[in-house]
Scaffold this motif. Structure first.
Motif, PDB file in Angstrom:
ATOM      1  N   LEU A  65       0.834  -1.224   0.025  1.00  9.28           N
ATOM      2  CA  LEU A  65      -0.023   0.150   0.243  1.00  9.28           C
ATOM      3  C   LEU A  65       0.830   1.676   0.105  1.00  9.28           C
ATOM      4  O   LEU A  65       0.744   2.107  -0.454  1.00  9.28           O
ATOM      5  CB  LEU A  65      -1.096   0.051   1.489  1.00  9.28           C
ATOM      6  N   HIS A  66       1.954   1.291   0.304  1.00  6.02           N
ATOM      7  CA  HIS A  66       2.932   1.966   0.564  1.00  6.02           C
ATOM      8  C   HIS A  66       3.527   2.882  -0.795  1.00  6.02           C
ATOM      9  O   HIS A  66       4.030   3.974  -1.190  1.00  6.02           O
ATOM     10  CB  HIS A  66       4.128   2.245   1.764  1.00  6.02           C
ATOM     11  N   GLU A  67       3.862   1.414  -0.852  1.00  4.90           N
ATOM     12  CA  GLU A  67       3.936   1.730  -2.868  1.00  4.90           C
ATOM     13  C   GLU A  67       3.382   2.132  -4.004  1.00  4.90           C
ATOM     14  O   GLU A  67       3.162   2.396  -5.278  1.00  4.90           O
ATOM     15  CB  GLU A  67       4.640   0.281  -3.339  1.00  4.90           C
ATOM     16  N   GLY A  68       2.265   2.023  -3.410  1.00  4.88           N
ATOM     17  CA  GLY A  68       0.712   3.202  -4.221  1.00  4.88           C
ATOM     18  C   GLY A  68      -0.736   2.979  -4.857  1.00  4.88           C
ATOM     19  O   GLY A  68      -1.772   2.964  -4.915  1.00  4.88           O
ATOM     20  N   PRO A  69      -0.732   1.316  -4.485  1.00  5.23           N
ATOM     21  CA  PRO A  69      -2.180   0.609  -4.755  1.00  5.23           C
ATOM     22  C   PRO A  69      -3.029   0.969  -4.132  1.00  5.23           C
ATOM     23  O   PRO A  69      -2.868  -0.047  -2.843  1.00  5.23           O
ATOM     24  CB  PRO A  69      -1.537  -1.112  -5.174  1.00  5.23           C
ATOM     25  N   GLU A  70      -3.273   1.771  -3.724  1.00  2.75           N
ATOM     26  CA  GLU A  70      -4.617   2.953  -3.206  1.00  2.75           C
ATOM     27  C   GLU A  70      -5.806   1.049  -3.145  1.00  2.75           C
ATOM     28  O   GLU A  70      -5.951   1.111  -1.802  1.00  2.75           O
ATOM     29  CB  GLU A  70      -5.249   3.536  -3.244  1.00  2.75           C
ATOM     30  N   GLU A  71      -6.054   0.975  -4.090  1.00  2.00           N
ATOM     31  CA  GLU A  71      -6.631  -0.992  -3.745  1.00  2.00           C
ATOM     32  C   GLU A  71      -6.686  -1.599  -2.192  1.00  2.00           C
ATOM     33  O   GLU A  71      -7.151  -2.469  -1.867  1.00  2.00           O
ATOM     34  CB  GLU A  71      -7.227  -0.976  -5.386  1.00  2.00           C
ATOM     35  N   LEU A  72      -5.462  -1.618  -2.177  1.00  2.00           N
ATOM     36  CA  LEU A  72      -4.891  -2.516  -1.129  1.00  2.00           C
ATOM     37  C   LEU A  72      -5.533  -1.650   0.271  1.00  2.00           C
ATOM     38  O   LEU A  72      -5.659  -3.078   0.971  1.00  2.00           O
ATOM     39  CB  LEU A  72      -3.192  -2.526  -1.232  1.00  2.00           C
ATOM     40  N   ALA A  73      -5.932  -1.097   0.040  1.00  2.19           N
ATOM     41  CA  ALA A  73      -6.495  -1.068   1.092  1.00  2.19           C
ATOM     42  C   ALA A  73      -8.035  -1.571   2.353  1.00  2.19           C
ATOM     43  O   ALA A  73      -7.616  -1.427   3.215  1.00  2.19           O
ATOM     44  CB  ALA A  73      -6.944   1.276   1.074  1.00  2.19           C
ATOM     45  N   GLU A  74      -8.861  -1.516   1.299  1.00  2.00           N
ATOM     46  CA  GLU A  74      -9.718  -2.732   1.429  1.00  2.00           C
ATOM     47  C   GLU A  74      -9.519  -4.379   1.741  1.00  2.00           C
ATOM     48  O   GLU A  74     -10.462  -4.322   2.074  1.00  2.00           O
ATOM     49  CB  GLU A  74     -10.924  -2.605   0.073  1.00  2.00           C
ATOM     50  N   VAL A  75      -8.196  -4.713   1.276  1.00  2.00           N
ATOM     51  CA  VAL A  75      -8.157  -6.029   1.152  1.00  2.00           C
ATOM     52  C   VAL A  75      -8.355  -6.560   2.629  1.00  2.00           C
ATOM     53  O   VAL A  75      -8.156  -6.058   3.617  1.00  2.00           O
ATOM     54  CB  VAL A  75      -7.010  -6.523   0.870  1.00  2.00           C
ATOM     55  N   GLU A  76      -8.726  -6.739   2.538  1.00  2.61           N
ATOM     56  CA  GLU A  76      -8.829  -8.216   4.242  1.00  2.61           C
ATOM     57  C   GLU A  76      -8.211  -9.705   3.897  1.00  2.61           C
ATOM     58  O   GLU A  76      -8.689 -10.503   3.099  1.00  2.61           O
ATOM     59  CB  GLU A  76     -10.357  -8.670   4.154  1.00  2.61           C
ATOM     60  N   ILE A  77      -7.112  -9.492   4.828  1.00  2.00           N
ATOM     61  CA  ILE A  77      -6.601 -10.549   4.365  1.00  2.00           C
ATOM     62  C   ILE A  77      -7.553 -12.382   4.036  1.00  2.00           C
ATOM     63  O   ILE A  77      -8.061 -12.500   5.965  1.00  2.00           O
ATOM     64  CB  ILE A  77      -5.386 -11.626   5.403  1.00  2.00           C
ATOM     65  N   THR A  78      -7.280 -13.393   3.524  1.00  2.00           N
ATOM     66  CA  THR A  78      -8.022 -14.653   3.425  1.00  2.00           C
ATOM     67  C   THR A  78      -7.267 -15.550   2.819  1.00  2.00           C
ATOM     68  O   THR A  78      -6.519 -15.644   1.922  1.00  2.00           O
ATOM     69  CB  THR A  78      -9.230 -14.392   2.336  1.00  2.00           C
ATOM     70  N   PRO A  79      -6.924 -15.680   4.364  1.00  2.00           N
ATOM     71  CA  PRO A  79      -5.424 -17.230   4.152  1.00  2.00           C
ATOM     72  C   PRO A  79      -6.597 -18.299   3.027  1.00  2.00           C
ATOM     73  O   PRO A  79      -7.635 -18.614   3.410  1.00  2.00           O
ATOM     74  CB  PRO A  79      -4.946 -17.500   5.376  1.00  2.00           C
ATOM     75  N   PRO A  80      -6.188 -19.837   2.767  1.00  2.00           N
ATOM     76  CA  PRO A  80      -6.723 -20.248   2.028  1.00  2.00           C
ATOM     77  C   PRO A  80      -7.104 -21.589   3.031  1.00  2.00           C
ATOM     78  O   PRO A  80      -6.808 -21.538   4.396  1.00  2.00           O
ATOM     79  CB  PRO A  80      -5.658 -21.504   1.792  1.00  2.00           C
ATOM     80  N   GLY A  81      -8.181 -21.895   3.282  1.00  2.00           N
ATOM     81  CA  GLY A  81      -8.874 -22.589   4.519  1.00  2.00           C
ATOM     82  C   GLY A  81      -8.968 -24.222   4.362  1.00  2.00           C
ATOM     83  O   GLY A  81      -9.481 -24.622   5.156  1.00  2.00           O
TER      84      GLY A  81
END
Length: 257
Positions: A105-121
């Protein structure tokens, strides 16, 4: 580069993206389909899900080839489907996902702000076979290489292997948290699998000859880094060689597959 599906085997598709030159895969069976990696954000995951639906309306299952953000941050777009990964992929996604999100996110892709981490289940240690109806897809852990949790997806009846970032086309392999000493042996196990078509995590689809050459290059680079050989003979640029040297110090002794 056109972001569209390319059929590389019977009902086996690759979609190559401008973002990170990333490949995702789609394997269609008689009763379901398998999506290989989900891109770097919820938005990109939703775009991928829509693209899958241009090919098939069958229920999907997902596999993450490893726990780097550009391969699994789109997972949420495919819920409540099963999402498979190596057991250490799920652990790494949960442990490092938020740090990866903040870093990029620090590098620039603003869309990462909405990401909620979803690991493999759904996880496995060595291998698991998924039944898509009229065809099996085998998920295999072959050993450490690009990470400690790389898996490949083998489609035996089509002669296609999705290799994730164990294979890189168009740029040198990335060793940032890799295992240079073990990577050539892991690629040797990949070459033991049948089939001629190999889909790298990034870049153009390749064949077994390319994988053999990349394996030889990694082994040569490790040899130079460990013996103080002539850097002018290195198969990779100085930046990559420095990364290999750093990882040789940090990664510790080889482990079995």
């Amino acid at each position: 580069m056109a972001e569209q599906w390319r059929e590389v085997g019977d009902r086996v598709y690759v979609r190559r993206h401008r973002s990170f030159d990333l490949n995702v895969g789609l394997v269609v069976g008689g009763a379901g389909c398998l999506v290989v990696d989900t891109r770097m954000s919820h938005r990109q995951g939703r775009e991928l899900a829509a693209a899958v639906r241009t090919v098939t309306d069958l229920p999907w299952t997902v596999v993450n080839t490893h726990a780097h953000f550009d391969h699994f941050f789109g997972n949420a777009a495919f819920l409540p489907a099963d999402i498979w990964g190596h057991v250490r992929c799920a652990e790494a996604a949960a442990a490092t996902g938020e740090a990866q999100r903040r870093e990029w996110l620090h590098e620039g892709p603003e869309e990462l702000a909405e990401v909620e981490i979803t690991p493999p289940g759904r996880t496995f240690a060595d291998s698991v076979t998924l039944d898509l109806g009229d065809r099996p897809v085998r998920l295999r852990y072959l050993g450490r290489g690009h990470t400690d949790n790389d898996v490949v997806a083998e489609v035996p009846d089509a002669g296609v292997v999705f290799a994730g970032d164990l294979v890189e086309e168009g740029a040198p392999p990335q060793f940032g948290d890799g295992y240079p000493l073990e990577w050539p042996d892991t690629l040797a196990r990949l070459l033991d699998l049948p089939g001629e078509v190999v889909v790298p995590g990034h870049g153009a689809v390749v064949d077994r000859g390319f994988v053999r050459c990349q394996r030889a290059d990694i082994a040569a680079a490790v040899g130079i880094a460990t013996t103080g050989g002539d850097p002018a003979r290195a198969p990779f640029p100085a930046e990559t060689m420095a990364e290999i040297t750093g990882r040789l110090r940090a990664a510790g002794p080889p482990a079995g597959p």
